[in-house]
Design a protein around this motif. Structure first.
Motif, PDB file in Angstrom:
ATOM      1  N   VAL A   5      10.332 -86.958  -8.474  1.00  0.00           N
ATOM      2  CA  VAL A   5      10.993 -88.012  -9.417  1.00  0.00           C
ATOM      3  C   VAL A   5      11.480 -87.674 -10.476  1.00  0.00           C
ATOM      4  N   CYS A   8      14.282 -93.064 -13.566  1.00  0.00           N
ATOM      5  CA  CYS A   8      13.594 -94.358 -13.495  1.00  0.00           C
ATOM      6  C   CYS A   8      14.507 -95.389 -13.805  1.00  0.00           C
ATOM      7  N   ARG A  44       4.395 -94.559  -9.380  1.00  0.00           N
ATOM      8  CA  ARG A  44       5.446 -95.253  -8.765  1.00  0.00           C
ATOM      9  C   ARG A  44       4.927 -96.903  -8.870  1.00  0.00           C
ATOM     10  N   GLY A  85       0.148 -99.124  -9.803  1.00  0.00           N
ATOM     11  CA  GLY A  85       1.130 -98.194  -9.148  1.00  0.00           C
ATOM     12  C   GLY A  85       0.444 -97.350  -8.352  1.00  0.00           C
ATOM     13  N   VAL A  88       2.318 -90.693  -7.912  1.00  0.00           N
ATOM     14  CA  VAL A  88       2.999 -89.528  -7.189  1.00  0.00           C
ATOM     15  C   VAL A  88       2.391 -88.234  -7.412  1.00  0.00           C
ATOM     16  N   ASP A 110      10.116 -98.918 -12.813  1.00  0.00           N
ATOM     17  CA  ASP A 110       9.786 -98.647 -11.330  1.00  0.00           C
ATOM     18  C   ASP A 110       9.046 -97.324 -11.357  1.00  0.00           C
ATOM     19  N   TYR A 111       9.228 -96.461 -12.234  1.00  0.00           N
ATOM     20  CA  TYR A 111       8.418 -95.057 -12.135  1.00  0.00           C
ATOM     21  C   TYR A 111       7.912 -94.973 -13.724  1.00  0.00           C
TER      22      TYR A 111
END
Length: 340
Positions: A5, A8, A44, A85, A88, A110-111
């Motif tokens: 990732v 974000c 996440r 969350g 990740v 979101d992250y």
């Protein structure tokens, strides 16, 4: 540490509110995800909490306040609040695992890249997010550490349909309270409180004198008052206090939701002579500051308590700004939570 990732989305304060916070005062921005350090997790987010105290921290004269676990905000800053969350990526030997759930303080995105020391492992799931993100543990700590509910008590909870109040009434009952009274703003919420949350009576703040309504609901007086509002409701509770009553003050919505602007100043008029004569305990309390260790006890206790986790769930990061506005306007019930 493998990380796939790179970017974000996060909710930022666009401008200081002019009065009540509006969705237009916030904006959703895309940003590069910060580089993870040797002790960081990449998470996440699945759910995060929306708290009305965010409005207080978004004022131009906001100051960090001990016991309020929210950062002071200035335009351009990302908001933050409790989140849950999935991991990740994580350092080897950190005690966390990819795919596991964690709770942490960096919601509103979101992250997130979060220091492992700020994360609590929740296992692989399934989990009840409201049990971890909700303020049930605040109410539990207040009623087991801040003051004590005794069998047979009459308990009054201000803002009984809110994030704390929706749990406090249920917890008080399970701790032995014989009668539980709450206050709220609308008949719809009052009906919900009696039907779903088990309140015996509900006072409506726009239906005349709070003191008169409380006297009718608790003719023999009040033993415990759990207060999130202050103002006239605190004055009325003091007038209805029985000998040895215990008051625990958790918030002051009269100041936080003042239409002229959020504030940490919440004046109230009390008859101190009566507090002395009745031997009333009046305690200001913050679970985050005073009894953070109560959280594991709460998680274990609530599993057996059969509580109703009152929650207003909003889906989508893009709807979070509206959720904050609606929560501050009193339109939502219980915990306000965004599912990302």
């Amino acid at each position: 540490m493998d990380r796939t990732v790179e970017r974000c989305r996060e909710v930022r304060l666009r401008a200081y509110p002019d009065g009540m916070i509006q969705p237009r005062d916030l904006t959703i921005a895309e940003a590069a995800l910060p580089k993870a350090g040797p002790n960081d997790l990449v998470v996440r987010n699945r759910w995060f909490r929306v708290s009305i105290s965010t409005r207080l921290m978004a004022n131009p004269d906001a100051q960090a306040v001990e016991g309020i676990p929210f950062p002071v905000l200035k335009p351009g800053d990302a908001l933050a609040d409790g989140a849950i969350g999935e991991v990740v990526a994580c350092p080897a030997g950190s005690g966390f695992e990819v795919g596991g759930f964690v709770s942490h303080p960096l919601g509103w995105r979101d992250y997130a890249v979060v220091d492992a020391g700020s994360c609590i492992a929740l296992g692989q799931g399934p989990i009840e997010p409201a049990a971890y993100l909700g303020h049930g543990w605040t109410a539990y700590a207040a009623l087991t550490r801040g003051i004590r509910v005794r069998p047979g008590d009459t308990v009054f909870v201000s803002s009984g349909a809110g994030a704390i109040g929706s749990m406090a009434g249920q917890i008080a009952r399970r701790l032995g309270a014989a009668r539980v009274i709450g206050s709220t703003s609308t008949q719809d919420k009052a009906d919900w409180m009696t039907t779903d949350l088990g309140y015996d009576a509900v006072i409506l703040r726009n239906r005349g004198s709070i003191a008169d309504q409380l006297k009718a609901a608790a003719p023999d007086g009040v033993d415990v008052f759990v207060d999130m509002v202050g103002g006239a409701q605190l004055t009325a509770a003091a007038g209805a206090a029985r000998e040895g009553a215990r008051f625990v003050l958790l918030g002051a919505l009269t100041a936080e939701l003042n239409v002229a602007g959020a504030s940490i100043v919440a004046p109230v008029e009390l008859d101190s002579f009566q507090l002395i004569l009745k031997d009333v305990t009046l305690r200001g309390y913050s679970a985050d500051r005073d009894y953070a260790e109560a959280f594991p006890d709460w998680i274990a206790w609530q599993r057996e308590a059969g509580l109703h986790f009152a929650c207003s769930k909003v889906v989508g990061l893009e709807n979070a700004p509206r959720a904050l506005h609606d929560a501050c306007e009193g339109r939502l019930k219980g915990l306000v939570m965004v599912e990302v």
